[in-house]
Design a protein around this motif. Structure first.
Motif: not given
Length: 104
Positions: A41-51
């Motif tokens: 989930x953390x990786x998906x958030x980062x890849x989507x431009x989030x933190x």
């Protein structure tokens, strides 16, 4: 939550709480799976431009292994319901696929 429970209670307490000799191993497996879910989930958030959010600590108030099991079960059910409710509103296809993968 699982790390805390695993550190706090020993094998006889787990066996008494659930009647299973393999409880510690099962909880360690679940803990490891949860860690993989957090990483995905953390990786998906980062890849989507989030933190991704920082981890937080909670006091769940259990006193013994059976109390821990009740709390952990309630938390797991709440998390699953949260994922199921959130999936339709996730805009990023990769993040949505990650959340769905955690549910199944």
């Amino acid at each position: 939550l699982l790390d805390e429970g695993l550190e706090r209670f020993d094998d006889p307490e787990w066996e008494e709480a659930l009647g299973l000799a393999s409880t510690r191993l099962d909880l360690e497996t679940i803990r490891d799976q949860d860690g993989a879910h957090v990483a995905a989930l953390s990786n998906a958030i980062v890849e989507a431009g989030g933190t991704p959010p920082d981890p937080v600590a909670y006091d769940f108030g259990y006193e013994d292994a059976p109390g821990f099991v009740r709390v952990a079960t309630a938390v797991a059910e709440t998390v699953a319901a949260g994922y199921a409710g959130a999936v339709p509103s996730i805009q990023d296809p990769a993040a949505q696929a990650t959340a769905i993968g955690i549910l199944v």
